[in-house]
Scaffold this active site. Sequence first.
Site, PDB file in Angstrom:
ATOM      1  N   GLU A  18      10.569  88.228  23.129  1.00  0.00           N
ATOM      2  CA  GLU A  18       9.441  87.779  22.304  1.00  0.00           C
ATOM      3  C   GLU A  18       9.932  87.136  21.010  1.00  0.00           C
ATOM      4  O   GLU A  18       9.430  86.117  20.564  1.00  0.00           O
ATOM      5  CB  GLU A  18       8.530  88.963  21.973  1.00  0.00           C
ATOM      6  CG  GLU A  18       7.888  89.627  23.171  1.00  0.00           C
ATOM      7  CD  GLU A  18       8.729  90.747  23.785  1.00  0.00           C
ATOM      8  OE1 GLU A  18       9.975  90.639  23.789  1.00  0.00           O
ATOM      9  OE2 GLU A  18       8.134  91.718  24.270  1.00  0.00           O
ATOM     10  N   CYS A  60       9.090  93.688  17.681  1.00  0.00           N
ATOM     11  CA  CYS A  60       8.470  92.402  18.067  1.00  0.00           C
ATOM     12  C   CYS A  60       7.001  92.358  17.656  1.00  0.00           C
ATOM     13  O   CYS A  60       6.498  91.301  17.268  1.00  0.00           O
ATOM     14  CB  CYS A  60       8.621  92.169  19.564  1.00  0.00           C
ATOM     15  SG  CYS A  60      10.323  91.752  20.012  1.00  0.00           S
ATOM     16  N   CYS A  80       8.035  95.500  22.059  1.00  0.00           N
ATOM     17  CA  CYS A  80       8.530  96.647  21.295  1.00  0.00           C
ATOM     18  C   CYS A  80       7.958  96.599  19.878  1.00  0.00           C
ATOM     19  O   CYS A  80       7.364  95.596  19.452  1.00  0.00           O
ATOM     20  CB  CYS A  80      10.057  96.654  21.267  1.00  0.00           C
ATOM     21  SG  CYS A  80      10.764  95.513  20.056  1.00  0.00           S
ATOM     22  N   CYS A 134      15.147  90.558  21.455  1.00  0.00           N
ATOM     23  CA  CYS A 134      14.146  90.635  22.512  1.00  0.00           C
ATOM     24  C   CYS A 134      13.622  89.240  22.863  1.00  0.00           C
ATOM     25  O   CYS A 134      13.674  88.314  22.052  1.00  0.00           O
ATOM     26  CB  CYS A 134      12.959  91.481  22.064  1.00  0.00           C
ATOM     27  SG  CYS A 134      13.284  93.230  21.917  1.00  0.00           S
ATOM     28  N   ASN A 148      15.503  87.973  26.600  1.00  0.00           N
ATOM     29  CA  ASN A 148      16.302  88.899  25.793  1.00  0.00           C
ATOM     30  C   ASN A 148      17.778  88.536  25.914  1.00  0.00           C
ATOM     31  O   ASN A 148      18.252  88.090  26.966  1.00  0.00           O
ATOM     32  CB  ASN A 148      16.024  90.360  26.128  1.00  0.00           C
ATOM     33  CG  ASN A 148      16.108  90.717  27.591  1.00  0.00           C
ATOM     34  OD1 ASN A 148      15.907  89.878  28.451  1.00  0.00           O
ATOM     35  ND2 ASN A 148      16.397  91.971  27.881  1.00  0.00           N
ATOM     36  N   ILE A 149      18.467  88.725  24.803  1.00  0.00           N
ATOM     37  CA  ILE A 149      19.885  88.360  24.714  1.00  0.00           C
ATOM     38  C   ILE A 149      20.621  89.571  24.145  1.00  0.00           C
ATOM     39  O   ILE A 149      20.451  89.904  22.967  1.00  0.00           O
ATOM     40  CB  ILE A 149      20.076  87.128  23.799  1.00  0.00           C
ATOM     41  CG1 ILE A 149      19.213  85.957  24.291  1.00  0.00           C
ATOM     42  CG2 ILE A 149      21.546  86.739  23.732  1.00  0.00           C
ATOM     43  CD1 ILE A 149      19.089  84.812  23.291  1.00  0.00           C
ATOM     44  N   GLU A 150      21.360  90.244  25.018  1.00  0.00           N
ATOM     45  CA  GLU A 150      22.021  91.479  24.586  1.00  0.00           C
ATOM     46  C   GLU A 150      23.395  91.186  23.999  1.00  0.00           C
ATOM     47  O   GLU A 150      23.874  90.047  24.013  1.00  0.00           O
ATOM     48  CB  GLU A 150      22.088  92.453  25.774  1.00  0.00           C
ATOM     49  CG  GLU A 150      20.688  92.824  26.227  1.00  0.00           C
ATOM     50  CD  GLU A 150      20.634  93.911  27.284  1.00  0.00           C
ATOM     51  OE1 GLU A 150      21.657  94.186  27.934  1.00  0.00           O
ATOM     52  OE2 GLU A 150      19.536  94.486  27.453  1.00  0.00           O
TER      53      GLU A 150
END
Length: 144
Positions: A57, A96, A93, A55, A44-46
């Site tokens: 996935e 995804c 989620c 996310c 995940n890359i915020e």
Amino acid sequence: MKPTDAELIRAAFKARSFAYTPYSHFKVGAALLAKNGMVYTGCNIENAGYTPTNCAERTALFKAVSEGVTEFTDIAIVGSLDGKKNTLVTGPCGVCRQALYEFCGPRLRVLMAKSENDYIETTLGDLLPYGFGPTNLEIEPGAD
Ligand code: THU
């Protein structure tokens, strides 16, 4: 050769180590196995703007699709707060699930893992019943 479930989960844990999570501190890793045997990993890359967050996935899926690979058999997912062991498995989620459904359909094996040998195995069809996919947009023969 097809990786074992344990190997796929290990790849997800490695990807998790690259998660960029300054806001939630919840780190996720995913490893997506393509039909051709390749494994595509993602974390995940915020983002400071929150909504652009990607996310794990979808990072894995988009890496594969952007390299021309669109058929998959399995995905392993691991997630937990930074520095903590996961007590719950991390399921994909809703966004995804939908993104995966586009390419993988209901038969994708989904491994939601706490460790290499402690995981729940399910399918995308179980996680997204009656999923909306490309076939829903096909014109039925004889229609209209
Ligand atoms: N996250 C994922 O990467 N995958 C999931 O399936 C659940 C949520 C990420 C998004 C966000 O960076 C953090 O976990 C907390 O929601």
